[in-house]
Write an enzyme that holds these catalytic residues in place. Structure first.
Site, mmCIF file in Angstrom:
data_model
loop_
_atom_site.group_PDB
_atom_site.id
_atom_site.type_symbol
_atom_site.label_atom_id
_atom_site.label_comp_id
_atom_site.label_asym_id
_atom_site.label_seq_id
_atom_site.Cartn_x
_atom_site.Cartn_y
_atom_site.Cartn_z
ATOM 1 N N HIS A 2 -1.486 -11.986 0.276
ATOM 2 C CA HIS A 2 -2.312 -10.987 -0.412
ATOM 3 C C HIS A 2 -3.065 -11.541 -1.617
ATOM 4 O O HIS A 2 -4.217 -11.164 -1.863
ATOM 5 C CB HIS A 2 -1.418 -9.824 -0.841
ATOM 6 C CG HIS A 2 -2.131 -8.524 -0.957
ATOM 7 N ND1 HIS A 2 -1.508 -7.311 -0.772
ATOM 8 C CD2 HIS A 2 -3.414 -8.211 -1.230
ATOM 9 C CE1 HIS A 2 -2.370 -6.330 -0.934
ATOM 10 N NE2 HIS A 2 -3.535 -6.843 -1.218
ATOM 11 N N TYR A 58 0.847 -1.190 0.000
ATOM 12 C CA TYR A 58 0.000 0.000 0.000
ATOM 13 C C TYR A 58 0.886 1.245 0.000
ATOM 14 O O TYR A 58 1.232 1.810 1.042
ATOM 15 C CB TYR A 58 -0.944 0.002 1.201
ATOM 16 C CG TYR A 58 -2.036 -1.037 1.143
ATOM 17 C CD1 TYR A 58 -2.282 -1.757 -0.025
ATOM 18 C CD2 TYR A 58 -2.834 -1.301 2.242
ATOM 19 C CE1 TYR A 58 -3.297 -2.714 -0.077
ATOM 20 C CE2 TYR A 58 -3.845 -2.243 2.200
ATOM 21 C CZ TYR A 58 -4.068 -2.952 1.037
ATOM 22 O OH TYR A 58 -5.057 -3.894 0.988
ATOM 23 N N SER A 69 -13.275 -3.723 -0.167
ATOM 24 C CA SER A 69 -14.160 -2.895 -0.991
ATOM 25 C C SER A 69 -15.617 -3.168 -0.624
ATOM 26 O O SER A 69 -16.446 -3.440 -1.490
ATOM 27 C CB SER A 69 -13.924 -3.161 -2.479
ATOM 28 O OG SER A 69 -14.573 -2.209 -3.287
ATOM 29 N N PRO A 70 -15.955 -3.095 0.680
ATOM 30 C CA PRO A 70 -17.294 -3.502 1.126
ATOM 31 C C PRO A 70 -18.411 -2.558 0.707
ATOM 32 O O PRO A 70 -19.584 -2.908 0.848
ATOM 33 C CB PRO A 70 -17.164 -3.529 2.655
ATOM 34 C CG PRO A 70 -16.108 -2.510 2.946
ATOM 35 C CD PRO A 70 -15.123 -2.640 1.814
ATOM 36 N N LEU A 71 -18.057 -1.392 0.193
ATOM 37 C CA LEU A 71 -19.079 -0.416 -0.184
ATOM 38 C C LEU A 71 -19.314 -0.371 -1.693
ATOM 39 O O LEU A 71 -19.882 0.582 -2.211
ATOM 40 C CB LEU A 71 -18.699 0.975 0.332
ATOM 41 C CG LEU A 71 -18.568 1.071 1.853
ATOM 42 C CD1 LEU A 71 -18.073 2.446 2.269
ATOM 43 C CD2 LEU A 71 -19.891 0.748 2.538
ATOM 44 N N GLY A 72 -18.879 -1.409 -2.384
ATOM 45 C CA GLY A 72 -19.103 -1.474 -3.820
ATOM 46 C C GLY A 72 -20.578 -1.353 -4.166
ATOM 47 O O GLY A 72 -21.417 -2.044 -3.610
#
Length: 293
Positions: free
Chosen positions: A128, A53, A208-211
């Site tokens: 990863h 990152y 990316s839980p808010l896709g």
């Protein structure tokens, strides 16, 4: 904040995905540190990072070092914070991502991550991404060696299939603590992996839980939709659509611990509040088929 189990530890049900604090268009360090501190103030005790990152070439570990500095500067108790990091990917600095899950690389990467985080043992170390050039059992075997050496306390795997979860569980046993796959209102391809993780007693960390609700730093494409059932439920509750999406995820399984990204204190404060939002049976039914998966 409600709590869930990860690596035999109780952590806040909403974590912090720290990637936006270090990649392209990252905030200046003062705001980044303030974002981490706001997460801690809101009861977040899981911070998800990775050695890859970063933005520019030669910056490997930028996010890990940032998290270590933010924790050191926090005025409160951080002994209950679980920092989860990852190894096996790289960023040459041109915006692309590489994969290297050879055992030798993973072992070097884990040792370097521990040094950057300033810990004797990493609380949760995640592979990863599977490397198509390396047999899966060999990559997972490196995690086994890291566990046996005491470099890491628990292992996780990310971007995996059910077959890879089963094989990793055979190799790692109780050392395997978590699965991290993309999962959101808009992307539900990992439903089988979620069900298997739940059966095996593994934490499932949606990235990316808010896709479908708002874009993550890895989601390209156009603006997020603002007229979904998630937005309608949010309007009725007087909360954000992001909170509704995270509460929906928490209702999917007791194994779920979302790690929404944030680059501003207000964003993670809002996300953390989802842990206190309980959706009704009618709301959950409405949301179940709201977006394609």
């Amino acid at each position: 904040m409600q709590y869930r189990t990860l690596a035999h530890t109780a952590v806040g049900a909403i974590g912090l995905g720290a990637m936006p604090l270090s990649i392209e268009h990252r905030p200046e360090e003062r705001r980044a540190v303030a974002t981490v501190h706001a997460a801690l103030d809101a009861g977040v005790t899981l911070i998800d990072t990775a050695d890859s990152y970063h933005w520019h070439a030669g910056e490997a570990g930028h996010n890990e070092l940032l998290i270590a500095r933010a924790l050191a500067r926090y005025g409160g108790d951080t002994s209950g914070v679980l920092v989860a990091t990852k190894g096996g990917r790289g960023r040459p600095g041109d915006g692309s991502w590489t994969v290297d899950a050879t055992p030798a690389h993973l072992k070097r990467a884990a040792e370097a991550s521990a040094a950057r985080l300033g810990v004797e043992a990493i609380g949760l170390y995640q592979l990863h991404k599977p490397d198509p050039a390396v047999p899966w059992a060999e990559s997972v075997g490196a995690l086994r060696e890291l566990l046996d050496a005491g470099t890491i306390r628990a292992a996780g795997i990310s971007n995996v299939t059910t077959a890879q979860i089963r094989q990793a569980h055979q190799i790692l046993g109780d050392g395997l603590a978590a699965v991290q796959n993309q999962y959101s209102p808009a992307v539900r391809d990992s439903e089988p992996e979620l069900r298997l993780s739940t059966r095996l007693g593994l934490a499932f960390l949606p990235w990316s839980p808010l896709g479908g609700i708002s874009r993550s730093s890895l989601d390209g494409g156009g603006p997020a939709c603002e007229a979904t059932a998630f937005h309608r439920v949010a309007a009725g509750r007087g909360v954000s659509a992001q909170q509704v999406a995270l509460a929906w995820l928490l209702a999917r399984s007791p194994a779920v611990i979302p790690v929404p990204g944030a680059s501003r204190p207000l964003s993670i404060t809002d996300s953390a509040a989802a842990a206190g939002l309980t959706l009704s049976t009618q709301e959950l039914a409405l949301l179940e088929g709201a977006l394609p998966g």
